[in-house]
Design a protein around this motif. Sequence first.
Motif, short mmCIF file in Angstrom:
data_model
loop_
_atom_site.label_atom_id
_atom_site.label_comp_id
_atom_site.label_asym_id
_atom_site.label_seq_id
_atom_site.Cartn_x
_atom_site.Cartn_y
_atom_site.Cartn_z
N LEU A 8 1.28 8.57 -12.46
CA LEU A 8 0.50 8.62 -11.23
C LEU A 8 1.19 9.52 -10.21
CD1 LEU A 8 -0.49 4.84 -10.80
CD2 LEU A 8 -1.88 6.70 -11.71
N GLY A 9 2.53 9.42 -10.16
CA GLY A 9 3.28 10.28 -9.25
C GLY A 9 3.09 11.75 -9.58
N VAL A 10 3.11 12.09 -10.88
CA VAL A 10 2.95 13.49 -11.31
C VAL A 10 1.51 13.96 -11.09
CG1 VAL A 10 3.02 15.05 -13.29
CG2 VAL A 10 4.82 13.34 -12.99
N ASP A 11 0.53 13.14 -11.53
CA ASP A 11 -0.88 13.55 -11.46
C ASP A 11 -1.37 13.73 -10.03
OD1 ASP A 11 -0.88 13.45 -14.16
OD2 ASP A 11 -2.39 11.88 -14.37
N PHE A 12 -0.89 12.87 -9.13
CA PHE A 12 -1.41 12.90 -7.77
C PHE A 12 -0.39 13.38 -6.74
CE2 PHE A 12 -3.98 9.39 -9.79
CZ PHE A 12 -5.16 10.12 -9.85
N GLY A 13 0.78 13.87 -7.21
CA GLY A 13 1.78 14.42 -6.31
C GLY A 13 2.36 13.39 -5.34
N LEU A 14 2.66 12.19 -5.85
CA LEU A 14 3.17 11.11 -5.00
C LEU A 14 4.69 11.00 -5.15
CD1 LEU A 14 0.48 8.45 -6.02
CD2 LEU A 14 0.46 9.88 -3.97
N ASP A 15 5.39 10.79 -4.02
CA ASP A 15 6.84 10.63 -4.10
C ASP A 15 7.19 9.17 -4.38
OD1 ASP A 15 6.75 9.21 -1.67
OD2 ASP A 15 7.20 10.98 -0.47
N LYS A 16 8.49 8.87 -4.49
CA LYS A 16 8.93 7.52 -4.85
C LYS A 16 8.54 6.50 -3.78
CE LYS A 16 11.08 8.42 -8.79
NZ LYS A 16 10.83 9.85 -8.91
N GLY A 17 8.58 6.92 -2.51
CA GLY A 17 8.19 6.01 -1.44
C GLY A 17 6.72 5.62 -1.54
N GLU A 18 5.85 6.61 -1.83
CA GLU A 18 4.41 6.33 -1.98
C GLU A 18 4.15 5.48 -3.23
OE1 GLU A 18 2.33 10.25 0.03
OE2 GLU A 18 3.40 10.49 -1.88
N LEU A 19 4.87 5.79 -4.32
CA LEU A 19 4.72 4.96 -5.52
C LEU A 19 5.18 3.52 -5.25
CD1 LEU A 19 6.01 7.32 -8.38
CD2 LEU A 19 3.64 6.66 -7.88
N GLY A 20 6.28 3.38 -4.48
CA GLY A 20 6.76 2.05 -4.13
C GLY A 20 5.74 1.28 -3.31
N THR A 21 5.07 1.98 -2.39
CA THR A 21 4.04 1.33 -1.56
C THR A 21 2.87 0.89 -2.42
OG1 THR A 21 4.67 2.63 0.36
CG2 THR A 21 2.48 1.64 0.41
N ILE A 22 2.42 1.75 -3.34
CA ILE A 22 1.30 1.39 -4.23
C ILE A 22 1.67 0.20 -5.10
CG2 ILE A 22 -0.05 2.17 -6.23
CD1 ILE A 22 0.06 5.00 -4.92
N ALA A 23 2.86 0.26 -5.73
CA ALA A 23 3.29 -0.86 -6.58
C ALA A 23 3.44 -2.14 -5.77
CB ALA A 23 4.61 -0.51 -7.27
N ALA A 24 3.94 -2.02 -4.54
CA ALA A 24 4.13 -3.20 -3.69
C ALA A 24 2.82 -3.83 -3.28
CB ALA A 24 4.93 -2.81 -2.44
N THR A 25 1.74 -3.02 -3.25
CA THR A 25 0.44 -3.54 -2.80
C THR A 25 -0.04 -4.70 -3.66
OG1 THR A 25 -0.11 -1.31 -2.07
CG2 THR A 25 -1.92 -2.84 -2.22
N ALA A 26 0.24 -4.64 -4.96
CA ALA A 26 -0.12 -5.76 -5.84
C ALA A 26 0.60 -7.02 -5.42
CB ALA A 26 0.23 -5.41 -7.29
N PHE A 27 1.82 -6.85 -4.93
CA PHE A 27 2.62 -7.99 -4.51
C PHE A 27 2.23 -8.49 -3.13
CE2 PHE A 27 5.05 -5.72 -7.69
CZ PHE A 27 5.53 -6.74 -8.50
N TRP A 28 1.51 -7.67 -2.33
CA TRP A 28 0.95 -8.18 -1.07
C TRP A 28 -0.27 -9.03 -1.36
CZ3 TRP A 28 0.29 -2.86 1.83
CH2 TRP A 28 1.55 -2.31 2.09
N GLY A 29 -1.16 -8.46 -2.22
CA GLY A 29 -2.40 -9.18 -2.54
C GLY A 29 -2.13 -10.51 -3.17
N PHE A 30 -1.10 -10.57 -3.99
CA PHE A 30 -0.77 -11.81 -4.70
C PHE A 30 -0.44 -12.95 -3.74
CE2 PHE A 30 1.52 -14.91 -7.03
CZ PHE A 30 1.13 -14.81 -8.35
N PRO A 31 0.54 -12.80 -2.82
CA PRO A 31 0.84 -13.93 -1.94
C PRO A 31 -0.31 -14.29 -1.02
CG PRO A 31 2.09 -12.00 -1.26
CD PRO A 31 1.47 -11.69 -2.59
N LEU A 32 -1.06 -13.28 -0.58
CA LEU A 32 -2.23 -13.54 0.26
C LEU A 32 -3.19 -14.47 -0.46
CD1 LEU A 32 -3.90 -12.67 2.84
CD2 LEU A 32 -4.94 -10.93 1.35
N ALA A 33 -3.50 -14.13 -1.71
CA ALA A 33 -4.45 -14.93 -2.48
C ALA A 33 -3.89 -16.27 -2.90
CB ALA A 33 -4.90 -14.14 -3.72
N VAL A 34 -2.62 -16.29 -3.32
CA VAL A 34 -2.06 -17.53 -3.85
C VAL A 34 -1.88 -18.57 -2.74
CG1 VAL A 34 0.45 -17.11 -3.70
CG2 VAL A 34 -0.47 -18.32 -5.65
N ILE A 35 -1.52 -18.12 -1.53
CA ILE A 35 -1.34 -19.08 -0.44
C ILE A 35 -2.68 -19.58 0.07
CG2 ILE A 35 -0.52 -19.32 1.94
CD1 ILE A 35 1.79 -17.42 1.16
#
Length: 424
Positions: free
Chosen positions: A34-61
């Motif tokens: 995804l980083g290569v195809d869309f020109g995303l740096d590690k910070g942007e990849l970290g934000t995208i990957a972290a988004t799954a972990f935001w949605g999870f606690p929101l939903a689980v709580i």
Amino acid sequence: MKTINRSQLFTASCLALLVTSLSFGIRAGILNKLGVDFGLDKGELGTIAATAFWGFPLAVIIGGLIVDVLGMKKLLVFAFLFHLIGILLTIFAGKFGNPFWSLFFSTLLIGIANGTVEAACNPLVTALFPENKTTKLNHFHLWFPGGIVLGTLIVYFFDKIALGWQIQVAIMIIPALIYGFLFAKQDFPVTERVANGISTGEMYKSLANPLFLFMIICMFGTAITELFTGQWIDVLLRNVTDNALLVLTVSTGVMVIGRAFAGPIVEKLAPQGVLLMSAILATLGLYLLGNTSGNMIFAGALVFGAGVCYFWPTMLGFVAEYLPKTGAVGLNLMGGAGMFAVSIYMMFMGGVYDKYIAEKLPQGADMKLYNSAEATEEMKTALNEANKAAGPEIINTTLIIPVILIAAFIGLNLYMRKRRQLAL
């Protein structure tokens, strides 16, 4: 009168968790692409990957707060819909508008679906098997590493035959449709808290128990140790070993086996003993991953997998067994706390990772340029060397967390021993 089919409900729960874990395994495998195809740096990849972990606690709580009102079945219908929409949005990321935001929102929806599965299925499993809660939670949660193994193998072999990441993501639709169908036709039990006649007020009062608060704090550490490392292992070790993704496959394969045979271990050591053993092995495994190369990395993966395999289900099992009055809310607050901690840590470490890489490049180097198609061979070589040094540094920075957990779980074992002696 309701007919509760324990076998089918448990099977459907495992398939729902399989979709959750496939999303982790496949995303871990395609994150670099995804980083290569869309020109995303590690910070942007970290934000995208972290988004799954935001949605999870929101939903689980939120799910934990309303599961007794709406019922587990309705929550799982929502989970199915969110999974389906999130998967489709991921497949078509970049087709409509900015690819970063497409991936951001699709990953968020999948995270919400994953959290909703956890919010409904953890109390469902404890309600179905009240006599064997920690062991059955381990059996249920073996499908998490199991799905990660399948997901990483899908990425590995589909890459070998040049099938794109969109097809890899689309594979998740199959188990999603099956679990949606199975849940739709089943009757559900009430949660264990409702079945035992514990009032809502008593449940919320129990959340202030110091032991529960201690377990919440420990959940931060156990979740980060397991999930941050697993989600980023392909990125962190890609330049250290030619088979970085297979390192994740090895560690999660060990987790599947460990959770499948959890029963005798839990019976012998009790949940608190299992947690202490896990923290010790996780510390040793992380140390090996961050400080070795070649085949020794796979030895580190084996030890690390053995360490983290019992963390998540045994943390939940401890709360279900020793703090039952906290009910579904207690279980889901534990899961939400763990995922929230991972999301924050992942975002923070994405930035730290970029910083470590930048420090190893020539002074004033533009990382975007070094990471772009316009980069010269000299730039690519320098970036590879910087990644090779920075990945293990991130692992070693994370190593302090399981070390702290060892001390915490020694204290927990001493406390539970004293409590047991006072009860005699």
